[in-house]
Design a protein around this motif. Sequence first.
Motif, PDB file in Angstrom:
ATOM      1  N   PRO A   1       1.519  -4.704  13.729  1.00  0.00           N
ATOM      2  CA  PRO A   1       2.566  -5.567  14.303  1.00  0.00           C
ATOM      3  C   PRO A   1       2.949  -6.742  13.407  1.00  0.00           C
ATOM      4  O   PRO A   1       3.866  -7.490  13.740  1.00  0.00           O
ATOM      5  CB  PRO A   1       1.928  -6.065  15.603  1.00  0.00           C
ATOM      6  N   PHE A   2       2.246  -6.917  12.279  1.00  0.00           N
ATOM      7  CA  PHE A   2       2.572  -8.001  11.341  1.00  0.00           C
ATOM      8  C   PHE A   2       4.067  -7.915  11.022  1.00  0.00           C
ATOM      9  O   PHE A   2       4.559  -6.860  10.612  1.00  0.00           O
ATOM     10  CB  PHE A   2       1.716  -7.847  10.076  1.00  0.00           C
ATOM     11  N   PRO A   3       4.827  -9.007  11.246  1.00  0.00           N
ATOM     12  CA  PRO A   3       6.301  -8.927  11.181  1.00  0.00           C
ATOM     13  C   PRO A   3       6.848  -8.295   9.895  1.00  0.00           C
ATOM     14  O   PRO A   3       7.847  -7.593   9.950  1.00  0.00           O
ATOM     15  CB  PRO A   3       6.744 -10.390  11.307  1.00  0.00           C
ATOM     16  N   LYS A   4       6.166  -8.517   8.763  1.00  0.00           N
ATOM     17  CA  LYS A   4       6.685  -7.954   7.509  1.00  0.00           C
ATOM     18  C   LYS A   4       6.412  -6.452   7.383  1.00  0.00           C
ATOM     19  O   LYS A   4       6.906  -5.812   6.455  1.00  0.00           O
ATOM     20  CB  LYS A   4       6.083  -8.683   6.305  1.00  0.00           C
ATOM     21  N   VAL A   5       5.590  -5.903   8.294  1.00  0.00           N
ATOM     22  CA  VAL A   5       5.309  -4.463   8.263  1.00  0.00           C
ATOM     23  C   VAL A   5       5.998  -3.819   9.475  1.00  0.00           C
ATOM     24  O   VAL A   5       7.088  -3.251   9.325  1.00  0.00           O
ATOM     25  CB  VAL A   5       3.787  -4.175   8.257  1.00  0.00           C
ATOM     26  N   ALA A   6       5.373  -3.931  10.670  1.00  0.00           N
ATOM     27  CA  ALA A   6       5.982  -3.521  11.945  1.00  0.00           C
ATOM     28  C   ALA A   6       6.812  -2.236  11.890  1.00  0.00           C
ATOM     29  O   ALA A   6       8.001  -2.234  12.202  1.00  0.00           O
ATOM     30  CB  ALA A   6       6.817  -4.681  12.500  1.00  0.00           C
ATOM     31  N   GLY A   7       6.185  -1.150  11.482  1.00  0.00           N
ATOM     32  CA  GLY A   7       6.885   0.135  11.448  1.00  0.00           C
ATOM     33  C   GLY A   7       7.485   0.450  10.095  1.00  0.00           C
ATOM     34  O   GLY A   7       7.757   1.611   9.776  1.00  0.00           O
ATOM     35  N   GLY A   8       7.677  -0.573   9.277  1.00  0.00           N
ATOM     36  CA  GLY A   8       8.287  -0.377   7.954  1.00  0.00           C
ATOM     37  C   GLY A   8       7.420   0.453   7.026  1.00  0.00           C
ATOM     38  O   GLY A   8       7.939   1.164   6.150  1.00  0.00           O
ATOM     39  N   GLY A   9       6.089   0.385   7.215  1.00  0.00           N
ATOM     40  CA  GLY A   9       5.179   1.146   6.361  1.00  0.00           C
ATOM     41  C   GLY A   9       5.313   2.638   6.626  1.00  0.00           C
ATOM     42  O   GLY A   9       5.423   3.442   5.697  1.00  0.00           O
ATOM     43  N   VAL A  10       5.338   2.994   7.908  1.00  0.00           N
ATOM     44  CA  VAL A  10       5.480   4.411   8.293  1.00  0.00           C
ATOM     45  C   VAL A  10       6.842   4.929   7.831  1.00  0.00           C
ATOM     46  O   VAL A  10       6.959   6.038   7.300  1.00  0.00           O
ATOM     47  CB  VAL A  10       5.305   4.565   9.823  1.00  0.00           C
TER      48      VAL A  10
ATOM     49  N   CYS B   1       0.837  -1.205   0.000  1.00  0.00           N
ATOM     50  CA  CYS B   1       0.000   0.000   0.000  1.00  0.00           C
ATOM     51  C   CYS B   1       0.868   1.249   0.000  1.00  0.00           C
ATOM     52  O   CYS B   1       0.462   2.285  -0.521  1.00  0.00           O
ATOM     53  CB  CYS B   1      -0.910   0.008   1.218  1.00  0.00           C
ATOM     54  N   THR B   2       2.044   1.174   0.622  1.00  0.00           N
ATOM     55  CA  THR B   2       2.917   2.360   0.673  1.00  0.00           C
ATOM     56  C   THR B   2       3.232   2.838  -0.745  1.00  0.00           C
ATOM     57  O   THR B   2       3.243   4.040  -0.999  1.00  0.00           O
ATOM     58  CB  THR B   2       4.219   2.037   1.429  1.00  0.00           C
ATOM     59  N   ASP B   3       3.453   1.903  -1.669  1.00  0.00           N
ATOM     60  CA  ASP B   3       3.726   2.289  -3.069  1.00  0.00           C
ATOM     61  C   ASP B   3       2.558   3.092  -3.633  1.00  0.00           C
ATOM     62  O   ASP B   3       2.753   4.109  -4.311  1.00  0.00           O
ATOM     63  CB  ASP B   3       3.937   1.049  -3.956  1.00  0.00           C
ATOM     64  N   ALA B   4       1.338   2.629  -3.357  1.00  0.00           N
ATOM     65  CA  ALA B   4       0.143   3.300  -3.890  1.00  0.00           C
ATOM     66  C   ALA B   4      -0.010   4.690  -3.266  1.00  0.00           C
ATOM     67  O   ALA B   4      -0.379   5.647  -3.953  1.00  0.00           O
ATOM     68  CB  ALA B   4      -1.098   2.456  -3.610  1.00  0.00           C
ATOM     69  N   VAL B   5       0.292   4.803  -1.972  1.00  0.00           N
ATOM     70  CA  VAL B   5       0.149   6.094  -1.266  1.00  0.00           C
ATOM     71  C   VAL B   5       1.150   7.095  -1.836  1.00  0.00           C
ATOM     72  O   VAL B   5       0.814   8.249  -2.122  1.00  0.00           O
ATOM     73  CB  VAL B   5       0.358   5.911   0.256  1.00  0.00           C
ATOM     74  N   ILE B   6       2.386   6.638  -2.035  1.00  0.00           N
ATOM     75  CA  ILE B   6       3.441   7.512  -2.561  1.00  0.00           C
ATOM     76  C   ILE B   6       3.108   7.921  -4.001  1.00  0.00           C
ATOM     77  O   ILE B   6       3.155   9.104  -4.357  1.00  0.00           O
ATOM     78  CB  ILE B   6       4.818   6.807  -2.464  1.00  0.00           C
TER      79      ILE B   6
END
Length: 359
Positions: free
Chosen positions: A105-114, A86-91
């Motif tokens: 908290p999903f391990p593959k995201v966990a702050g990486g999205g922000v 989703c980050t790609d779409a937002v950008i």
Amino acid sequence: MPDDHFWIRRALTLAEQGLGFVEPNPMVGAVVLDATGQLVGEGFHARFGEPHAEVVALAVAGEKAREGTLFVSLEPCCHHGKTPPCTDAVIAAGIRRAVVAINDPFPKVAGGGVKALREAGIEVAVGLCEAEARSLNAPFLKRLATGKPWVHLKWAMSLDGKIATRTGDSKWISSEESRQLVHELRGRMDAIIVGGGTVRADDPLLTARPPGPRVATRVVLSESGNLPEDCQLARTAREVPVLVVTTPNGTTRLHNWKAAGTEIHVSPDTSILALLTELGSRGMTNVLVEGGAGVLGAFLDSGEGDEVHVFIAPKLIGGAEALSPVGRIGIAELSDRPDLVSLIASSSGRDVYLRGRMH
Ligand code: AOF
Ligand code: ZN
């Protein structure tokens, strides 16, 4: 921003529409405002495997999202799952500012999205309506944190706290409307759990009628394997899954159940913790415990109840021998267990429906 609160709440309300459809994913809602603060897009994650909330809302907004603000009830994902990040779409949409209720908290995201959004120059605020967002997705968050599903405990009782008369007559204590509500609950669960005693006494079917968004596995706990050979669960096991949880001893009595198409899970560990760990590992998010009193007591005694659904009928049954809903040991001192929180009372036909959380 004064309106941030309003719009993040709107995102949370949108998210709720995914209840029962999205699990084991979280419920997520998103709102897009244009550069002048006008609403230009809304969306929510509608069904497991389908597009994420942000992508839906951004698609509605189109070019109007440029320089705009995104409100989303969960941190946008930054991984390739069943859908692209989703980050790609937002950008790509040219969003200038994002307001996020809670981190994922999903391990593959966990702050990486922000992090990805900030690195792209987007201003990101996290934590608005955090408590509401955590409460909304409590089952998803619990499973990620503990590996165990969220446990709903349900019973119907008389005004004097009995689930049957002294002779065992229990059909029906609650009204037709309340029984319909239970079917709605079943229709969004991953498992319906009962003890062997309930199967022997009531011969229940444990399906959702009419069907809901998901089909729950019917789970029978029977250490002894002493279950009737001809009963509704065994007869319908090929249409709606049945899982019998038993011990190595119990399996010897379950050949016919196995032949009928039920799955037999054998474990020497009969603890509720072991059961929930097993169900969690199968991807289950919400499970409903329907009794009997021994099973409900076992869950509460082991501290494994998250939410309670109680139907109280305007009946007085009486009798020291008549069963109450929760058996086993119970607490010794009133201070041994905190009171329920977030209690909601509503009426259901002639009954009172009380719903609350254990923590
Ligand atoms: C978002 N927006 O609307 C949702 C998110 O299997 P997938 O591809 O659907 O990805 C599932 C994971 O993505 C899920 O575990 C959760 O971490 C996140 N869900 N993320 O940005 C959404 N539903
Ligand atoms: Zn996503």
